[in-house]
Scaffold this motif. Sequence first.
Motif, PDB file in Angstrom:
ATOM      1  N   ASP A  65     -10.892  40.518  15.299  1.00 51.30           N
ATOM      2  CA  ASP A  65      -9.529  40.303  15.779  1.00 51.30           C
ATOM      3  C   ASP A  65      -9.338  38.832  16.115  1.00 51.30           C
ATOM      4  OD1 ASP A  65      -8.549  42.852  15.530  1.00 51.30           O
ATOM      5  OD2 ASP A  65      -9.151  43.448  17.551  1.00 51.30           O
ATOM      6  N   GLU A  66      -8.255  38.248  15.625  1.00 49.24           N
ATOM      7  CA  GLU A  66      -8.006  36.824  15.813  1.00 49.24           C
ATOM      8  C   GLU A  66      -6.592  36.612  16.351  1.00 49.24           C
ATOM      9  OE1 GLU A  66      -8.472  32.616  13.392  1.00 49.24           O
ATOM     10  OE2 GLU A  66      -8.467  34.512  12.305  1.00 49.24           O
ATOM     11  N   PRO A  67      -6.450  36.342  17.656  1.00 46.02           N
ATOM     12  CA  PRO A  67      -5.118  36.101  18.216  1.00 46.02           C
ATOM     13  C   PRO A  67      -4.513  34.833  17.640  1.00 46.02           C
ATOM     14  CG  PRO A  67      -6.765  36.467  19.937  1.00 46.02           C
ATOM     15  CD  PRO A  67      -7.506  36.266  18.662  1.00 46.02           C
ATOM     16  N   GLY A  68      -3.175  34.776  17.592  1.00 44.01           N
ATOM     17  CA  GLY A  68      -2.495  33.561  17.179  1.00 44.01           C
ATOM     18  C   GLY A  68      -2.564  32.494  18.261  1.00 44.01           C
ATOM     19  N   PHE A  69      -2.110  31.279  17.916  1.00 42.98           N
ATOM     20  CA  PHE A  69      -2.185  30.158  18.862  1.00 42.98           C
ATOM     21  C   PHE A  69      -1.385  30.457  20.128  1.00 42.98           C
ATOM     22  CE2 PHE A  69      -0.963  26.136  20.715  1.00 42.98           C
ATOM     23  CZ  PHE A  69      -2.096  25.357  20.580  1.00 42.98           C
ATOM     24  N   GLU A  70      -0.159  30.989  19.976  1.00 44.25           N
ATOM     25  CA  GLU A  70       0.656  31.280  21.149  1.00 44.25           C
ATOM     26  C   GLU A  70       0.014  32.326  22.040  1.00 44.25           C
ATOM     27  OE1 GLU A  70       1.846  30.831  18.148  1.00 44.25           O
ATOM     28  OE2 GLU A  70       3.130  29.069  18.479  1.00 44.25           O
ATOM     29  N   ALA A  71      -0.622  33.322  21.425  1.00 42.19           N
ATOM     30  CA  ALA A  71      -1.296  34.354  22.210  1.00 42.19           C
ATOM     31  C   ALA A  71      -2.422  33.753  23.029  1.00 42.19           C
ATOM     32  CB  ALA A  71      -1.832  35.445  21.294  1.00 42.19           C
ATOM     33  N   LYS A  72      -3.206  32.870  22.421  1.00 42.64           N
ATOM     34  CA  LYS A  72      -4.341  32.294  23.129  1.00 42.64           C
ATOM     35  C   LYS A  72      -3.913  31.273  24.174  1.00 42.64           C
ATOM     36  CE  LYS A  72      -6.768  30.983  19.532  1.00 42.64           C
ATOM     37  NZ  LYS A  72      -7.925  30.463  18.767  1.00 42.64           N
ATOM     38  N   SER A  73      -2.771  30.638  23.968  1.00 38.09           N
ATOM     39  CA  SER A  73      -2.369  29.560  24.874  1.00 38.09           C
ATOM     40  C   SER A  73      -2.027  30.048  26.271  1.00 38.09           C
ATOM     41  CB  SER A  73      -1.165  28.797  24.288  1.00 38.09           C
ATOM     42  OG  SER A  73      -0.021  29.629  24.245  1.00 38.09           O
ATOM     43  N   ASN A 123      -9.296  19.621  12.475  1.00 38.29           N
ATOM     44  CA  ASN A 123      -8.805  20.585  11.487  1.00 38.29           C
ATOM     45  C   ASN A 123      -7.640  21.383  12.073  1.00 38.29           C
ATOM     46  OD1 ASN A 123     -10.535  22.008  13.292  1.00 38.29           O
ATOM     47  ND2 ASN A 123     -10.782  23.663  11.812  1.00 38.29           N
ATOM     48  N   SER A 124      -6.886  20.751  12.976  1.00 40.19           N
ATOM     49  CA  SER A 124      -5.742  21.387  13.623  1.00 40.19           C
ATOM     50  C   SER A 124      -4.489  20.534  13.468  1.00 40.19           C
ATOM     51  CB  SER A 124      -6.028  21.598  15.113  1.00 40.19           C
ATOM     52  OG  SER A 124      -4.846  21.935  15.808  1.00 40.19           O
ATOM     53  N   VAL A 147      -6.995  25.576   4.351  1.00 41.89           N
ATOM     54  CA  VAL A 147      -6.143  26.764   4.423  1.00 41.89           C
ATOM     55  C   VAL A 147      -5.937  27.133   5.881  1.00 41.89           C
ATOM     56  CG1 VAL A 147      -5.932  29.195   3.765  1.00 41.89           C
ATOM     57  CG2 VAL A 147      -7.022  27.568   2.212  1.00 41.89           C
ATOM     58  N   ARG A 148      -4.708  27.452   6.253  1.00 39.94           N
ATOM     59  CA  ARG A 148      -4.373  27.714   7.650  1.00 39.94           C
ATOM     60  C   ARG A 148      -4.707  29.158   8.045  1.00 39.94           C
ATOM     61  NH1 ARG A 148       0.929  24.660   9.637  1.00 39.94           N
ATOM     62  NH2 ARG A 148       0.499  24.523  11.880  1.00 39.94           N
ATOM     63  N   THR A 149      -5.334  29.315   9.224  1.00 38.99           N
ATOM     64  CA  THR A 149      -5.688  30.639   9.747  1.00 38.99           C
ATOM     65  C   THR A 149      -4.620  31.103  10.748  1.00 38.99           C
ATOM     66  OG1 THR A 149      -6.871  29.889  11.723  1.00 38.99           O
ATOM     67  CG2 THR A 149      -8.102  29.923   9.631  1.00 38.99           C
ATOM     68  N   PRO A 150      -4.688  32.376  11.210  1.00 31.56           N
ATOM     69  CA  PRO A 150      -3.744  32.846  12.237  1.00 31.56           C
ATOM     70  C   PRO A 150      -3.783  32.027  13.520  1.00 31.56           C
ATOM     71  CG  PRO A 150      -4.830  34.716  11.208  1.00 31.56           C
ATOM     72  CD  PRO A 150      -5.510  33.493  10.691  1.00 31.56           C
ATOM     73  N   SER A 151      -4.933  31.404  13.819  1.00 32.90           N
ATOM     74  CA  SER A 151      -5.031  30.595  15.034  1.00 32.90           C
ATOM     75  C   SER A 151      -4.711  29.126  14.771  1.00 32.90           C
ATOM     76  CB  SER A 151      -6.432  30.709  15.645  1.00 32.90           C
ATOM     77  OG  SER A 151      -7.411  30.247  14.731  1.00 32.90           O
ATOM     78  N   ASP A 152      -4.120  28.830  13.599  1.00 39.99           N
ATOM     79  CA  ASP A 152      -3.676  27.478  13.236  1.00 39.99           C
ATOM     80  C   ASP A 152      -4.818  26.501  13.001  1.00 39.99           C
ATOM     81  OD1 ASP A 152      -1.047  28.046  12.993  1.00 39.99           O
ATOM     82  OD2 ASP A 152      -0.395  27.136  14.869  1.00 39.99           O
ATOM     83  N   ALA A 153      -5.963  27.001  12.569  1.00 44.51           N
ATOM     84  CA  ALA A 153      -7.045  26.126  12.137  1.00 44.51           C
ATOM     85  C   ALA A 153      -6.942  25.923  10.629  1.00 44.51           C
ATOM     86  CB  ALA A 153      -8.395  26.749  12.484  1.00 44.51           C
ATOM     87  N   LEU A 154      -7.322  24.736  10.157  1.00 40.25           N
ATOM     88  CA  LEU A 154      -7.424  24.471   8.731  1.00 40.25           C
ATOM     89  C   LEU A 154      -8.880  24.657   8.330  1.00 40.25           C
ATOM     90  CD1 LEU A 154      -5.169  21.288   8.455  1.00 40.25           C
ATOM     91  CD2 LEU A 154      -4.558  23.670   7.972  1.00 40.25           C
ATOM     92  N   VAL A 155      -9.126  25.544   7.375  1.00 40.94           N
ATOM     93  CA  VAL A 155     -10.491  25.941   7.047  1.00 40.94           C
ATOM     94  C   VAL A 155     -10.687  25.967   5.535  1.00 40.94           C
ATOM     95  CG1 VAL A 155     -10.645  27.338   9.149  1.00 40.94           C
ATOM     96  CG2 VAL A 155      -9.933  28.419   6.998  1.00 40.94           C
ATOM     97  N   GLY A 156     -11.925  26.258   5.130  1.00 45.56           N
ATOM     98  CA  GLY A 156     -12.202  26.441   3.713  1.00 45.56           C
ATOM     99  C   GLY A 156     -12.900  25.241   3.101  1.00 45.56           C
ATOM    100  N   PRO A 157     -13.106  25.269   1.769  1.00 43.61           N
ATOM    101  CA  PRO A 157     -13.915  24.247   1.089  1.00 43.61           C
ATOM    102  C   PRO A 157     -13.357  22.836   1.199  1.00 43.61           C
ATOM    103  CG  PRO A 157     -12.834  25.713  -0.497  1.00 43.61           C
ATOM    104  CD  PRO A 157     -12.682  26.339   0.851  1.00 43.61           C
TER     105      PRO A 157
END
Length: 279
Positions: A65-73, A123-124, A147-157
């Motif tokens: 489970d990965e909360p979004g940025f607003e949820a975590k803030s 990466n944000s 690539v952007r994740t639900p938590s607004d991180a940029l990830v991937g190769p």
Amino acid sequence: MLARQRQDMILDEVRRTGAVQVSDLVQRLGVSDMTIRRDLDTLAARGAVEKVYGGATSVVDRSTDEPGFEAKSVYQPAEKEAIANRAARLVRPGSAIGLSAGTTTWTLARHLDEVADLTVVTNSVRIADVLQQRGRTDRTVILTGGVRTPSDALVGPVAVRTLHSLHLDLVFLGVHGMSTRAGFTTPNLDESETNRALARAANRLVVVADHAKWSTVGISTIVGLEEADVLISDDGLPEEARRVLGERIAELSIAPVGGEQHEPADTGRGETTRVESEQ
């Protein structure tokens, strides 16, 4: 509007965005602060939401489970401010640092205004925006891409390739959870790989994690506890956790939520860890 209708609307909003704030619901639904708080109490009693300071978030139970940025803030805002204030003291003018994506590192970015000649790799997008909006001309901000994740991180190769070529004085790593068994973890496999690349780029790795992260485990380990040079947490961290972490990490720094005092402590590793707390 009946209470059940209002609660259903609140629950729909939580499911859609990951979090709600009492002040926003008061304006949107045209009822009192106390009415909204009672609605949140009812939903929390049903296990439908998790109450936090100033609002509620979706319930997170699974390691993926990965909360979004607003949820975590809305989680532990005072604790994150204390941790960010402590972390900012480690940054020296002329440094090259890395900030992983996350709400604690985003809070840290807002505490770096007084540091001159700073180069920041992140990466944000949110962190990059904060740093660039502060109006400093002696600052270089490097965004990894990805690539952007639900938590607004940029990830991937793309992000990983960028980080593999860099060498940073300090890296500040935000995490989803920390435990003796799993180390520092995240619920996103791609984010874990990207954060590992960021950690490898560090001459010194600083993990920033509030007390609620203890015993929380995401699906993927970023680094083991011993791989962190410094862990900065808050004074809500349980004594048992302090003992365990002090034995595994070279430096454990406890930031009191209000007030600063200093006390040295024995880590059990034959080293001295500076545990700073309010007595």
